[in-house]
Enzyme design. Structure first.
Site, PDB file in Angstrom:
ATOM      1  N   LEU A  55       0.872  -1.173   0.000  1.00  0.00           N
ATOM      2  CA  LEU A  55       0.000   0.000   0.000  1.00  0.00           C
ATOM      3  C   LEU A  55       0.908   1.221   0.000  1.00  0.00           C
ATOM      4  CD1 LEU A  55      -2.800  -0.792   2.656  1.00  0.00           C
ATOM      5  CD2 LEU A  55      -2.978  -0.969   0.178  1.00  0.00           C
ATOM      6  N   ASP A  56       0.546   2.243  -0.778  1.00  0.00           N
ATOM      7  CA  ASP A  56       1.313   3.485  -0.768  1.00  0.00           C
ATOM      8  C   ASP A  56       1.319   4.092   0.634  1.00  0.00           C
ATOM      9  OD1 ASP A  56       1.718   3.243  -3.481  1.00  0.00           O
ATOM     10  OD2 ASP A  56       0.170   4.688  -4.033  1.00  0.00           O
ATOM     11  N   ARG A  57       2.302   4.922   0.877  1.00  0.00           N
ATOM     12  CA  ARG A  57       2.416   5.599   2.174  1.00  0.00           C
ATOM     13  C   ARG A  57       1.112   6.292   2.582  1.00  0.00           C
ATOM     14  NH1 ARG A  57       7.474   9.069   4.085  1.00  0.00           N
ATOM     15  NH2 ARG A  57       6.700   9.846   6.061  1.00  0.00           N
TER      16      ARG A  57
END
Length: 223
Positions: A55-57
């Site tokens: 998952l992206d930041r």
């Protein structure tokens, strides 16, 4: 250090409710990452759990962790074979004319010295498919449910910007960050709301994450 909520737990898997702003990998400039929480997430087990997917930041919500190497291999294969059902919610920074559809835009990675790397639609890129439907419209913004078939890097973000024609609110790479819409956002408003992972003869892993506060602050609700 604040404990991360656990949405699902058994002997081989955890699904955590990853907070927005927490990267999976240690930032080059330093700072906290998921690594700082893995010891606490052992919960009595001998090994620390390992993330199965990315998952992206900025992205909040359901993140699957495997508690042993065999489980990690099986879960990773389920993602690779497109057996995992993923449900995301995103706030699109403008109106969306249609109510539902499917975006098929192949994606390729490009990199420049000035802007760094990003993903772009490209005919010779890797196939990427996202099903979507509008859930709500508020104040010029649109709450969209995304169900990606594939799991390309930044897939939903690029498909929103190039497929729907309007980026996710707050997206600094494919949109205008928190500016330009009249509505502020301190992050890219994308949330991993649901995850279902089949496990053969065992019951599937099913997890749901509640709507984040920054989505609700814009007047949206899930359902």
């Amino acid at each position: 250090m604040t404990a991360i909520p656990i949405l699902f737990e058994d002997g081989e898997a955890l699904v955590i409710d990853k907070p927005a702003g927490l990267p999976l990998d240690r930032p080059r400039a330093g700072g906290r990452s998921l690594d700082d929480h893995l010891e606490d997430l052992r919960l009595g087990f001998q090994r620390s759990p390992a993330p199965v997917h990315r998952l992206d930041r900025d992205t909040s919500g359901c993140l699957l962790l495997a508690r042993n190497r065999k489980a990690l291999k099986r879960f990773a294969a389920a993602f690779e074979e497109r057996l995992v059902e993923k449900r995301y919610l995103g706030v699109v920074a403008g109106p969306v004319a249609e109510d539902a559809g499917t975006i098929e835009l192949a994606l390729s990675k490009v990199s420049t010295q000035k802007d760094g790397w990003r993903m772009i639609p490209a005919r010779k890129g890797k196939p990427a498919v996202t099903h979507w439907r509008v859930l709500d419209r508020q104040g010029g913004l649109t709450l969209v449910e995304f169900r990606p078939e594939t799991g390309r890097t930044h897939q939903i973000r690029v498909h929103a910007a190039s497929g729907l024609g309007t980026p996710l609110l707050g997206d600094p790479v494919y949109g205008s960050g928190g500016k330009g819409s009249g509505k502020g956002a301190s992050r890219t408003l994308l949330h991993a709301a649901g995850l279902t992972v089949p496990r053969g003869d065992k019951p599937p892993i099913i997890a749901t994450s509640p709507l984040p506060a920054d989505f609700a602050a814009l007047g949206f609700s899930d359902g």
